[in-house]
Design a protein around this motif. Structure first.
Motif, PDB file in Angstrom:
ATOM      1  N   THR A   1       0.835  -1.207   0.000  1.00 33.93           N
ATOM      2  CA  THR A   1       0.000   0.000   0.000  1.00 33.93           C
ATOM      3  C   THR A   1       0.868   1.254   0.000  1.00 33.93           C
ATOM      4  OG1 THR A   1      -1.776  -1.151   1.189  1.00 33.93           O
ATOM      5  CG2 THR A   1      -1.819   1.252   1.240  1.00 33.93           C
ATOM      6  N   LEU A   2       1.520   1.495   1.102  1.00 33.24           N
ATOM      7  CA  LEU A   2       2.349   2.687   1.254  1.00 33.24           C
ATOM      8  C   LEU A   2       3.664   2.568   0.490  1.00 33.24           C
ATOM      9  CD1 LEU A   2       2.529   5.415   2.959  1.00 33.24           C
ATOM     10  CD2 LEU A   2       3.987   4.088   4.499  1.00 33.24           C
ATOM     11  N   VAL A   3       4.253   1.369   0.500  1.00 33.77           N
ATOM     12  CA  VAL A   3       5.554   1.175  -0.139  1.00 33.77           C
ATOM     13  C   VAL A   3       5.425   0.327  -1.398  1.00 33.77           C
ATOM     14  CG1 VAL A   3       6.766   1.387   2.056  1.00 33.77           C
ATOM     15  CG2 VAL A   3       6.126  -0.886   1.232  1.00 33.77           C
ATOM     16  N   ARG A   4       6.401   0.472  -2.270  1.00 32.69           N
ATOM     17  CA  ARG A   4       6.447  -0.292  -3.505  1.00 32.69           C
ATOM     18  C   ARG A   4       6.942  -1.712  -3.227  1.00 32.69           C
ATOM     19  NH1 ARG A   4       9.336   4.510  -7.054  1.00 32.69           N
ATOM     20  NH2 ARG A   4      10.651   4.565  -5.200  1.00 32.69           N
ATOM     21  N   HIS A   5       6.932  -2.548  -4.266  1.00 33.21           N
ATOM     22  CA  HIS A   5       7.344  -3.935  -4.071  1.00 33.21           C
ATOM     23  C   HIS A   5       8.788  -4.058  -3.583  1.00 33.21           C
ATOM     24  CE1 HIS A   5       3.658  -4.991  -6.343  1.00 33.21           C
ATOM     25  NE2 HIS A   5       3.742  -6.097  -5.626  1.00 33.21           N
ATOM     26  N   ASP A   6       9.627  -3.071  -3.923  1.00 33.83           N
ATOM     27  CA  ASP A   6      11.012  -3.109  -3.442  1.00 33.83           C
ATOM     28  C   ASP A   6      11.147  -2.487  -2.054  1.00 33.83           C
ATOM     29  OD1 ASP A   6      10.777  -0.405  -3.907  1.00 33.83           O
ATOM     30  OD2 ASP A   6      12.397  -0.279  -5.380  1.00 33.83           O
ATOM     31  N   LYS A   7       9.999  -2.191  -1.430  1.00 37.52           N
ATOM     32  CA  LYS A   7       9.910  -1.649  -0.063  1.00 37.52           C
ATOM     33  C   LYS A   7      10.381  -0.194   0.033  1.00 37.52           C
ATOM     34  CE  LYS A   7       8.438  -5.677   1.052  1.00 37.52           C
ATOM     35  NZ  LYS A   7       6.979  -5.891   1.151  1.00 37.52           N
TER      36      LYS A   7
ATOM     37  N   ASN B   1       0.534   0.240  -5.929  1.00 39.11           N
ATOM     38  CA  ASN B   1       1.568   0.738  -5.019  1.00 39.11           C
ATOM     39  C   ASN B   1       2.878   1.032  -5.740  1.00 39.11           C
ATOM     40  OD1 ASN B   1       1.922  -2.110  -5.382  1.00 39.11           O
ATOM     41  ND2 ASN B   1       3.253  -2.176  -3.586  1.00 39.11           N
ATOM     42  N   ASP B   2       3.129   0.384  -6.870  1.00 41.42           N
ATOM     43  CA  ASP B   2       4.346   0.672  -7.624  1.00 41.42           C
ATOM     44  C   ASP B   2       4.215   1.944  -8.441  1.00 41.42           C
ATOM     45  OD1 ASP B   2       6.063  -1.333  -6.769  1.00 41.42           O
ATOM     46  OD2 ASP B   2       5.294  -2.793  -8.209  1.00 41.42           O
ATOM     47  N   GLU B   3       2.978   2.335  -8.700  1.00 45.34           N
ATOM     48  CA  GLU B   3       2.720   3.618  -9.342  1.00 45.34           C
ATOM     49  C   GLU B   3       2.533   4.655  -8.228  1.00 45.34           C
ATOM     50  OE1 GLU B   3       0.231   1.823 -13.138  1.00 45.34           O
ATOM     51  OE2 GLU B   3      -0.791   2.216 -11.226  1.00 45.34           O
ATOM     52  N   SER B   4       1.913   5.769  -8.539  1.00 44.31           N
ATOM     53  CA  SER B   4       1.668   6.790  -7.513  1.00 44.31           C
ATOM     54  C   SER B   4       0.251   6.665  -6.964  1.00 44.31           C
ATOM     55  CB  SER B   4       1.893   8.192  -8.103  1.00 44.31           C
ATOM     56  OG  SER B   4       1.055   8.394  -9.234  1.00 44.31           O
ATOM     57  N   GLY B   5      -0.225   5.410  -6.847  1.00 46.32           N
ATOM     58  CA  GLY B   5      -1.606   5.180  -6.420  1.00 46.32           C
ATOM     59  C   GLY B   5      -1.936   5.755  -5.062  1.00 46.32           C
ATOM     60  N   TRP B   6      -1.011   5.642  -4.120  1.00 41.37           N
ATOM     61  CA  TRP B   6      -1.263   6.154  -2.767  1.00 41.37           C
ATOM     62  C   TRP B   6      -1.405   7.678  -2.797  1.00 41.37           C
ATOM     63  CZ3 TRP B   6       0.418   9.295   1.170  1.00 41.37           C
ATOM     64  CH2 TRP B   6       0.026   8.974   2.473  1.00 41.37           C
ATOM     65  N   ALA B   7      -0.447   8.334  -3.441  1.00 41.29           N
ATOM     66  CA  ALA B   7      -0.474   9.792  -3.524  1.00 41.29           C
ATOM     67  C   ALA B   7      -1.696  10.277  -4.295  1.00 41.29           C
ATOM     68  CB  ALA B   7       0.810  10.299  -4.187  1.00 41.29           C
ATOM     69  N   ASP B   8      -2.036   9.582  -5.371  1.00 43.25           N
ATOM     70  CA  ASP B   8      -3.194   9.979  -6.168  1.00 43.25           C
ATOM     71  C   ASP B   8      -4.467   9.936  -5.330  1.00 43.25           C
ATOM     72  OD1 ASP B   8      -1.494  10.244  -8.311  1.00 43.25           O
ATOM     73  OD2 ASP B   8      -2.031   8.337  -9.239  1.00 43.25           O
ATOM     74  N   ALA B   9      -4.618   8.881  -4.528  1.00 41.45           N
ATOM     75  CA  ALA B   9      -5.815   8.731  -3.695  1.00 41.45           C
ATOM     76  C   ALA B   9      -5.887   9.827  -2.639  1.00 41.45           C
ATOM     77  CB  ALA B   9      -5.832   7.352  -3.041  1.00 41.45           C
ATOM     78  N   VAL B  10      -4.762  10.097  -2.005  1.00 39.93           N
ATOM     79  CA  VAL B  10      -4.722  11.144  -0.972  1.00 39.93           C
ATOM     80  C   VAL B  10      -5.119  12.491  -1.561  1.00 39.93           C
ATOM     81  CG1 VAL B  10      -3.112  12.524   0.411  1.00 39.93           C
ATOM     82  CG2 VAL B  10      -3.113  10.025   0.603  1.00 39.93           C
ATOM     83  N   ARG B  11      -4.584  12.789  -2.714  1.00 36.84           N
ATOM     84  CA  ARG B  11      -4.863  14.102  -3.321  1.00 36.84           C
ATOM     85  C   ARG B  11      -6.298  14.196  -3.838  1.00 36.84           C
ATOM     86  NH1 ARG B  11       1.065  13.804  -6.075  1.00 36.84           N
ATOM     87  NH2 ARG B  11       2.198  14.951  -4.485  1.00 36.84           N
ATOM     88  N   ARG B  12      -6.776  13.117  -4.444  1.00 35.49           N
ATOM     89  CA  ARG B  12      -8.101  13.163  -5.065  1.00 35.49           C
ATOM     90  C   ARG B  12      -9.237  13.067  -4.042  1.00 35.49           C
ATOM     91  NH1 ARG B  12     -10.400   9.189  -9.919  1.00 35.49           N
ATOM     92  NH2 ARG B  12     -12.474  10.145 -10.046  1.00 35.49           N
ATOM     93  N   TYR B  13      -9.094  12.149  -3.089  1.00 35.40           N
ATOM     94  CA  TYR B  13     -10.226  11.863  -2.200  1.00 35.40           C
ATOM     95  C   TYR B  13     -10.106  12.496  -0.818  1.00 35.40           C
ATOM     96  CZ  TYR B  13     -11.116   8.391  -5.786  1.00 35.40           C
ATOM     97  OH  TYR B  13     -11.352   7.771  -6.996  1.00 35.40           O
ATOM     98  N   VAL B  14      -8.884  12.791  -0.368  1.00 31.94           N
ATOM     99  CA  VAL B  14      -8.697  13.376   0.963  1.00 31.94           C
ATOM    100  C   VAL B  14      -8.476  14.879   0.864  1.00 31.94           C
ATOM    101  CG1 VAL B  14      -7.350  13.342   3.087  1.00 31.94           C
ATOM    102  CG2 VAL B  14      -7.805  11.197   1.875  1.00 31.94           C
ATOM    103  N   LEU B  15      -7.442  15.267   0.134  1.00 31.16           N
ATOM    104  CA  LEU B  15      -7.137  16.691  -0.029  1.00 31.16           C
ATOM    105  C   LEU B  15      -8.050  17.343  -1.064  1.00 31.16           C
ATOM    106  CD1 LEU B  15      -3.247  16.411  -0.006  1.00 31.16           C
ATOM    107  CD2 LEU B  15      -4.698  17.262   1.841  1.00 31.16           C
TER     108      LEU B  15
END
Length: 274
Positions: free
Chosen positions: A20-26, A258-272
């Motif tokens: 979720t927060l980190v990519r597959h390479d951690k 999680n390897d893309e900017s999925g976490w950041a995208d969600a935070v910006r679109r749905y939270v911020l």
């Protein structure tokens, strides 16, 4: 996915770590770091909840600017922002812990015990021991017998490269232990046993209470079935694009991977909502 994104302003974001927060390479995606600081600038608290031991998430707190409490062991331990003070701790009933260790061992899984700040293993050459030590930056202790620790165990973890076997053991232990403990896979190769109340839903609600927000003002992000309990109690639930289909079905919205900017995208679109 089910439902729609909540309309009440979000004051707390709770995120799973691996997948979720980190990519597959951690590693942390650069956009994830930026979005976390954007949350802080907006006055929105970020808390981390993981199946890892609490010290296994400490490496991310500084880069993300997180000073709030965080939870490890799927909520088995909640640690204050000083990374030292244990706010809440849940131990598996000793009888259930002994039964879990015995069944996992007989099934051929490599078994580890986490008790307090200790990580105990019997076979340092187990298939994922060094992997876990590197990923979580944790140090293990080799012991001949787990018995001295089973009355104070926060989490029992078992692993195998036979992913189907891990799945079978998960199902078997869920039936055997019933409501005496919580049994869930935290990845395809890990099966975890924790206190029955040590689940991410309990952890999310506890963190919300500590921070001083209502569940309706809380957004949760996850990717595995173990994350579903916190998605169910959140005012806004977000599944990663790489999440299991069951997790996507439990979430209000689905973001990128999680390897893309999925976490950041969600935070910006749905939270911020920027």
């Amino acid at each position: 996915m089910s439902g729609t994104a909540g309309t009440k302003p979000i004051r707390l974001v709770i995120s799973d770590v691996d997948g979720t927060l980190v990519r597959h390479d951690k590693s942390l995606h650069p956009e994830t770091i930026k979005a976390a600081h954007e949350l802080k600038a907006a006055g929105i608290t970020l808390c981390l909840v993981s199946s890892r031991p609490p010290r296994g998430v400490e490496m991310f707190l500084g880069p993300l600017g997180v000073t709030a409490p965080h939870a490890g062991f799927n909520g088995g331990q909640i640690v204050a922002g000083d990374n030292k003070t244990i706010i809440e701790e849940l131990s598996i009933p000793e009888e259930a812990a002994r039964e879990a260790v015995a069944h996992m061992t007989e099934a051929g899984l490599d078994v580890w015990v986490f008790a307090g700040a200790g990580w105990y293993v019997k076979a340092p050459i187990g298939p994922y021991v060094e992997h876990e030590a590197e990923v979580t930056r944790n140090t293990y202790t080799v012991v001949e017998d787990f018995s001295p620790y089973l009355s104070i165990t926060n989490k029992i973890m078992s692993s195998s490269k036979d992913f189907d076997l891990v799945g079978r053991v998960e199902g078997d232990l869920q039936q055997r232990l019933g409501n005496r403990a919580s049994v869930n896979r935290s990845s395809s190769y890990y099966c975890d046993v924790t206190h029955v109340d040590a689940n991410k839903g309990h952890a999310a609600l506890a963190l919300a209470k500590i921070v001083g927000v209502t569940p309706q003002e809380m957004a949760c992000l996850g990717d595995m079935n173990v994350d579903i309990p916190m998605l169910k109690v959140a005012g806004l639930s977000i599944a990663m694009g790489n999440a299991a289909e069951s997790v996507k079905a439990a979430a209000m919205v689905v973001t990128g991977t999680n390897d893309e900017s999925g976490w950041a995208d969600a935070v910006r679109r749905y939270v911020l909502k920027t």
